[in-house]
Design a protein around this motif. Structure first.
Motif, mmCIF file in Angstrom:
data_model
loop_
_atom_site.group_PDB
_atom_site.id
_atom_site.type_symbol
_atom_site.label_atom_id
_atom_site.label_comp_id
_atom_site.label_asym_id
_atom_site.label_seq_id
_atom_site.Cartn_x
_atom_site.Cartn_y
_atom_site.Cartn_z
ATOM 1 N N UNK A 126 6.882 -1.707 -10.542
ATOM 2 C CA UNK A 126 7.438 -2.413 -9.534
ATOM 3 C C UNK A 126 7.292 -2.576 -8.620
ATOM 4 N N UNK A 127 6.991 -1.570 -8.083
ATOM 5 C CA UNK A 127 6.110 -1.326 -6.966
ATOM 6 C C UNK A 127 4.531 -2.263 -6.262
ATOM 7 N N UNK A 128 3.619 -1.188 -7.846
ATOM 8 C CA UNK A 128 2.227 -1.611 -7.782
ATOM 9 C C UNK A 128 2.630 -3.999 -7.483
ATOM 10 N N UNK A 129 3.065 -3.823 -8.450
ATOM 11 C CA UNK A 129 3.763 -5.556 -8.835
ATOM 12 C C UNK A 129 3.593 -6.384 -7.521
ATOM 13 N N UNK A 130 4.073 -5.611 -6.656
ATOM 14 C CA UNK A 130 4.376 -6.194 -5.501
ATOM 15 C C UNK A 130 3.298 -6.507 -5.000
ATOM 16 N N UNK A 131 2.013 -5.640 -5.296
ATOM 17 C CA UNK A 131 0.861 -5.562 -4.464
ATOM 18 C C UNK A 131 0.144 -6.965 -4.830
ATOM 19 N N UNK A 132 -0.195 -7.284 -4.019
ATOM 20 C CA UNK A 132 -1.177 -8.901 -3.664
ATOM 21 C C UNK A 132 -2.434 -8.135 -4.686
ATOM 22 N N UNK A 133 -2.922 -9.500 -5.273
ATOM 23 C CA UNK A 133 -3.856 -8.941 -6.111
ATOM 24 C C UNK A 133 -5.314 -9.443 -5.451
ATOM 25 N N UNK A 134 -5.017 -10.139 -4.551
ATOM 26 C CA UNK A 134 -6.112 -10.372 -3.250
ATOM 27 C C UNK A 134 -7.444 -9.012 -3.239
ATOM 28 N N UNK B 175 1.556 2.356 -1.701
ATOM 29 C CA UNK B 175 2.486 2.667 -3.342
ATOM 30 C C UNK B 175 3.652 3.758 -2.108
ATOM 31 N N UNK B 176 2.865 3.814 -1.051
ATOM 32 C CA UNK B 176 3.570 4.728 -0.303
ATOM 33 C C UNK B 176 5.103 4.898 0.286
ATOM 34 N N UNK B 177 5.750 3.863 0.540
ATOM 35 C CA UNK B 177 7.313 3.452 0.627
ATOM 36 C C UNK B 177 7.916 4.532 -0.734
ATOM 37 N N UNK C 127 6.763 5.837 -3.314
ATOM 38 C CA UNK C 127 6.415 7.279 -3.770
ATOM 39 C C UNK C 127 7.175 8.154 -3.080
ATOM 40 N N UNK C 128 7.764 7.535 -1.132
ATOM 41 C CA UNK C 128 8.532 8.565 -0.773
ATOM 42 C C UNK C 128 10.083 8.471 -1.004
ATOM 43 N N UNK C 129 10.417 6.953 -1.778
ATOM 44 C CA UNK C 129 11.857 7.444 -2.597
ATOM 45 C C UNK C 129 11.664 7.951 -3.553
ATOM 46 N N UNK C 130 11.151 7.935 -4.256
ATOM 47 C CA UNK C 130 10.956 8.611 -5.683
ATOM 48 C C UNK C 130 10.954 10.166 -5.337
ATOM 49 N N UNK C 131 10.076 10.142 -4.560
ATOM 50 C CA UNK C 131 10.380 12.364 -4.116
ATOM 51 C C UNK C 131 11.218 12.534 -3.622
ATOM 52 N N UNK C 132 12.315 11.426 -3.021
ATOM 53 C CA UNK C 132 13.691 11.986 -2.709
ATOM 54 C C UNK C 132 14.539 11.703 -3.657
ATOM 55 N N UNK C 133 14.264 10.624 -4.641
ATOM 56 C CA UNK C 133 14.984 10.575 -5.456
ATOM 57 C C UNK C 133 15.390 11.631 -6.615
ATOM 58 N N UNK D 74 10.327 12.816 4.556
ATOM 59 C CA UNK D 74 10.439 11.519 5.726
ATOM 60 C C UNK D 74 9.476 11.957 6.325
ATOM 61 N N UNK D 75 9.498 12.954 7.491
ATOM 62 C CA UNK D 75 8.326 13.737 8.070
ATOM 63 C C UNK D 75 7.165 13.552 7.855
ATOM 64 N N UNK D 76 7.154 14.175 6.864
ATOM 65 C CA UNK D 76 5.574 13.963 6.362
ATOM 66 C C UNK D 76 4.397 13.046 6.373
ATOM 67 N N UNK D 77 5.952 11.856 5.375
ATOM 68 C CA UNK D 77 5.359 9.984 5.061
ATOM 69 C C UNK D 77 4.939 9.765 6.185
ATOM 70 N N UNK D 78 5.970 9.986 7.137
ATOM 71 C CA UNK D 78 5.611 8.894 8.561
ATOM 72 C C UNK D 78 4.644 9.328 8.999
ATOM 73 N N UNK D 79 4.470 10.567 9.179
ATOM 74 C CA UNK D 79 2.573 11.132 10.058
ATOM 75 C C UNK D 79 1.182 10.475 9.359
ATOM 76 N N UNK D 80 1.559 10.550 7.697
ATOM 77 C CA UNK D 80 0.957 10.202 7.695
ATOM 78 C C UNK D 80 -0.529 8.329 7.817
#
Lengths: 437, 312
Positions: free
Chosen positions: B186-194, B218-220, B222-228, B295-301
């Motif tokens: 679902x996340x990938x389909x939101x990434x523009x094809x351009x 996809x970082x946000x 991935x963060x969601x799935x990591x927390x889940x 969240x800290x780790x992903x934010x810093x990246x």
């Protein structure tokens, strides 16, 4: 159908429904909850019960044993949702006998004290509080423990196969090992699901503690039993399954790749009905090996949760089911729950042979064993102790540790796992004036 | 300036009463089934309670005993190890599968999606029984294959207990890979094809596109799935319970997870509701800490990567 016709028939149906419901309301409905095969047992006696009490409707709900006890625990904690009659397994009764939640059956109107001599003593005591003022369940069945072994396999490898000779041969642990070696075929056939049972059979009664709450893992003979188990494993003579309650174990017992198991008499019903129905006539039953004292494994009670609104009807049902020869024996016949109600043992079925066990008179053997089982002291820690003991002994044998080391590990693990309950049990004993330290 | 007094709590409530009435059902349900148990659980964790008799206040005793219990830490360690290894497969595998399905590399995409998602909608009890048959010692399918190839069968449940975790991880991964795949898809389909097209024109291969475009964007998610997944791992119960057949996790307690430890205290093995509530609170605290760290780790990246992008 035109609209008027539809309306008319609708009214008729509604009226019928209302009248039926109001007739139904005259009947008192009680919910009886437990685990299979109790549903079959109840189904066998409910018609007779309803002849005597036509106005009590019995609704039976069944769950798995574990789920049933969880449901019960949750309903008691929540204050509602419990059935009117609850089955309680022997292992779980210790959790409730000294706490609230269930009716004290010694009080009026139940007054079961007058029937005490009719029920198996040690089983009765397990449902009685430490101070002796409360009994929360009426004894249903008991589980006089025996081994179940494949006579045909024993015979085919040149071992004696009739119960008396088998009992004599296996009265020493060396004898047991001899049998294990004889029946063993690599990757094909083993004596037992797991070697650790040689040790844990010693604790079928769950007599882990004395009244000072001292853990007793050093009962005479038990170290030798564990040493035999370690030897059995070293030689690869057991099937190494985590327990006898595994699909692989059932399959093994059904197809003859595992040839012996020990359990309460109720296991005979399991073998006949779903574990090994095709091997009728091939099984023998004998006393526990290694001179282990006559023991009881499992069995259940019927109790009335205090939150029930139909206590009177519930009690009528319990009395009918458990304190009459006819109902107890009817249920015994149906599902092999061995009655804890002594008068029922007088029936002639107890002297008859059982074709599944090659015509052996198993019921009279179980009666004999029931008569010589010693009362035990039960505590809050029993279930956790049993689980931890099985787990550590299994681990120790898997890791190839020496017997003394396994017992030391088990002691430590059990003491760690039962801290909370030990505190509570001490309080209960103090409150009852029975604390001896 | 006729009114000086600001409307108070009830004033606000009254003014927006219609709106509040509309959102009330959720909050009422949440209060009954969410908030009340949370608060009651915290209260109970300071008591000794068997579920039936009056509660007895014991202060911090449950927490102190819990933190001193070696078995609790063993269960936490098992959970962490199982979770870390399993999520290499669950998240990494989910990501790769989603990428393959998204990039038109294969046909029958919907068929694959369904197949990978199927374990998610299968009862864990039913599939655990199937896995148990796979991992059987004497009659298991995997050992049968090993034996027919001339190897020794693996003693999954015995020995030192090392293989217990392997079996649990295999089943855990199998069950969750499809779920994460669907989320990533679902996340990938939101990434523009351009963006993909531009990369393709620049001559990027699939590996480069995957690591330089798909994963960063996809970082946000991935963060969601990591927390889940963190929450899911700390709730891992049915699979190891049925596979090991005991609440104590089999040989050397190698399959005992944090949730099994909790449920063994109440209501499954014992009636220690106060103690079990304390366990639940410690586990919740750990979930919160791990999520914050995530969240800290992903934010810093994110902030570190931003200037690099601007340079272009």
């Amino acid at each position: 159908m035109n609209r008027q016709g539809f309306l008319r028939s609708f009214l008729v149906v509604t009226a019928l429904a209302v009248t039926t419901l109001s007739f139904g309301a005259d009947k008192e409905k009680i919910q009886v909850a437990g685990w299979p095969a109790a549903d079959k047992a109840f189904a066998a006696i409910i018609p007779e019960f309803n002849k005597k009490y036509p106005n009590i409707e019995v609704v039976v709900t069944m769950m798995q044993t574990g789920d049933h006890h969880n449901m019960l625990a949750t309903a008691l904690a929540a204050g509602s949702g419990a059935p009117d009659v609850a089955m309680i397994e022997q292992a779980a009764i210790g959790r409730y006998k000294d706490s609230g939640g269930f009716e004290n059956l010694l009080d009026a109107p139940y007054s079961i004290g007058t029937m005490k001599k009719d029920f198996v003593q040690y089983k009765w005591d397990l449902a009685t509080s430490v101070d002796g003022k409360k009994t929360i369940g009426l004894v249903w069945d008991i589980g006089p423990a025996t081994i179940f072994y494949r006579q045909d396999v024993f015979k085919s490898v040149g071992l004696p196969s009739d119960p008396a000779a088998v009992e004599k041969l296996m009265s020493t642990w060396d004898g047991v090992l001899k049998v294990a070696k004889a029946v063993y075929i690599p990757n094909k056939r083993w004596l037992l699901p797991n070697a650790y049972y040689l040790y844990t059979w010693n604790y079928m009664n769950r007599d882990f503690y004395n009244e000072k709450l001292e853990l007793n893992l050093d009962k005479p003979g038990t170290k030798e039993a564990l040493e035999a188990a370690v030897t059995m494993r070293k030689n690869g003579w057991d099937a190494k399954l985590p327990s006898m309650w595994e699909n692989e174990a059932y399959a093994g017992l059904g197809n003859g790749s595992i040839v012996m198991v020990a359990a309460g008499s109720w296991y005979g019903g399991f073998l006949k009905s779903w574990i090994a129905p095709k091997t009728s006539g091939m099984w023998g039953v004998a006393r526990l090996p290694g001179k282990i004292a006559d023991s009881n494994w499992g069995g259940s009670y019927l109790s009335i949760p205090s939150q029930s609104k139909h206590k009177d009807a519930a009690w009528k049902f319990i009395q009918f089911a458990l304190a009459t020869k006819e109902a107890q024996n009817k249920m015994f016949e149906t599902v092999d729950y061995f009655p804890g109600y002594i008068p029922s043992w007088g029936d002639k079925m107890y002297t008859e042979g059982d074709p599944y066990f090659g015509g052996q008179k198993t019921k009279s053997l179980w009666v004999d064993i029931s008569k010589s089982i010693k009362p035990t002291f039960s505590t809050l820690m029993d279930t956790e102790t049993e689980n931890t003991l099985n787990s550590t002994v299994n681990t120790g044998i898997n890791q190839g540790l020496p017997a003394a080391q396994i017992i030391a590990n088990a002691k430590k693990a059990i003491l760690d796992a039962t801290v909370e309950d030990r505190d509570k049990m001490t309080e209960i004993l103090k409150a009852a004036g029975k604390w001896k330290n | 300036m006729t009114r000086v007094k600001k409307p108070g709590f009830w004033g606000v409530l009254h003014r927006h009463r219609v709106a509040y009435a509309y959102i009330a059902p959720f909050y009422i349900l949440f209060a009954v089934f969410g908030l009340f148990p949370i608060v009651a659980g915290l209260a109970i964790s300071f008591f000794s309670w068997n579920g039936v008799d009056p509660m007895r206040f014991v202060g911090m005793q449950n927490y102190l005993r819990l933190l001193a219990d070696g078995m609790f830490w063993k269960a936490m360690g098992n959970t962490a190890l199982i979770g870390l290894i399993a999520h290499v497969f669950i998240l990494g595998g989910g990501l790769v599968l989603a990428y393959i399905l998204n990039s038109n590399l294969v046909k029958f995409q919907n068929g694959f999606k369904t197949v990978y998602f199927l374990p998610m909608v299968t009862s864990a009890v039913a599939s655990a029984i199937v896995f148990k048959a796979l991992f059987g010692l004497n009659n298991g399918l995997i050992n049968f294959v090993f034996k027919s190839m001339g190897f020794e069968g693996i003693d999954w449940w015995g020995g030192n207990g090392d293989f217990v975790k392997v079996a649990v991880i295999a089943m855990f991964s199998w069950q969750w890979i499809g779920w994460n795949m669907v989320i990533y898809l679902a996340g990938m389909q939101a990434i523009s094809h351009d963006i993909y097209e531009a990369a393709e024109i620049d001559g990027a291969n699939h590996v480069q596109v995957f690591f330089r475009i798909t994963v960063p964007l996809l970082k946000p998610i991935i963060l969601f799935t990591v927390i889940q997944s963190t929450i899911g791992t700390l709730g891992l119960f049915t699979e190891p319970f049925i596979l090991t057949g005991t609440l104590l996790g089999g040989t050397d307690n190698q399959g005992m997870t944090a949730m099994m430890y909790l449920l063994n205290k109440a209501p499954y093995g014992n009636n220690l509701y106060g103690f079990a509530s304390a366990v639940a609170y410690v586990i919740s605290a750990i979930i919160i800490v791990v999520s914050l760290v995530n969240m800290k780790v992903f934010d810093r990246d994110e902030t570190a990567a931003a200037p690099a992008r601007r340079k272009k």
